[in-house]
Design a protein around this motif. Sequence first.
Motif, mmCIF file in Angstrom:
data_model
loop_
_atom_site.group_PDB
_atom_site.id
_atom_site.type_symbol
_atom_site.label_atom_id
_atom_site.label_comp_id
_atom_site.label_asym_id
_atom_site.label_seq_id
_atom_site.Cartn_x
_atom_site.Cartn_y
_atom_site.Cartn_z
ATOM 1 N N VAL A 54 64.653 7.843 77.225
ATOM 2 C CA VAL A 54 66.067 7.536 77.072
ATOM 3 C C VAL A 54 66.295 6.042 77.276
ATOM 4 O O VAL A 54 65.484 5.342 77.888
ATOM 5 N N THR A 55 67.386 5.583 76.772
ATOM 6 C CA THR A 55 67.768 4.191 76.946
ATOM 7 C C THR A 55 69.228 4.132 77.353
ATOM 8 O O THR A 55 70.015 5.011 76.982
ATOM 9 N N ARG A 56 69.590 3.130 78.116
ATOM 10 C CA ARG A 56 70.996 2.989 78.528
ATOM 11 C C ARG A 56 71.771 2.287 77.427
ATOM 12 O O ARG A 56 71.356 1.257 76.904
ATOM 13 N N VAL A 57 72.894 2.881 77.080
ATOM 14 C CA VAL A 57 73.734 2.338 76.016
ATOM 15 C C VAL A 57 74.541 1.161 76.555
ATOM 16 O O VAL A 57 75.188 1.269 77.595
ATOM 17 N N VAL A 58 74.477 0.049 75.859
ATOM 18 C CA VAL A 58 75.258 -1.126 76.223
ATOM 19 C C VAL A 58 76.291 -1.346 75.117
ATOM 20 O O VAL A 58 75.934 -1.573 73.962
#
Length: 240
Positions: free
Chosen positions: A231-235
């Motif tokens: 997963v990746t953090r949405v910016v």
Amino acid sequence: MGVVERESLKPGDHIYSWRLAYAYSHHGIYVDKGNVIHFTRGEGQEIGTGTGLDHIIGSSVPQHPLDNPCPICGDESRSDGVISSCVDCFLSGGDLYRYEYGVTPAVFFAKARGGTCTLASSESEEQVIDRAFYFLRKGFGVYDVLKNNCEDFALCCKTGLQVIPTVNVGQSGQAASFQAAAGVILYVPLAFLARSSPLGYAGTSVVGLAASYGKYCVNRYINDIGVRQDVTRVVLEEQK
């Protein structure tokens, strides 16, 4: 958690409603004053899955005639992509449920059907609503029933996390359930092959089904947004 009353909803709640006799569910974020932001494919109320079920679902979900849009949210009730609509259009005649966050593994496994809860924690009400309105303006990509659906959208709004787009399945609990259930369904015809021996059939069916259900539970767990690593953090662009 069972059916909830509209009066109990709070801004930032992740809500959902079952469609087509509990075949699948549609998800969104309640924002305020009876408004829901949700990601749709087709005409507003999540009509369509991107699969062969489309013609069944399309004929089973109430729709507003072209010359008679919703008196509350107007033509938005027939739009696609990320839209804002009233609770009635979101529910499309179904019951209202609230998605649960931060559940324990015991609670997670007790719910045999995915798409109702997650081990992940929700962020603040302000962050959730901010993301929902951001995606309302910017969109949430191309709808995909397995990789990028309405539950993926709501989970991203609530957690700020999004699965890396190259994977086969997104963070949607119901998509993970469908995929995991395929292993159980494929096992059934294999069990019948053991009928040449009554003891062999009984032993194979009991042990095999138990193993298949265990695999189903494990697959659900490892695909939950609260434990997976891809997963990746949405910016948001405004935050850069």
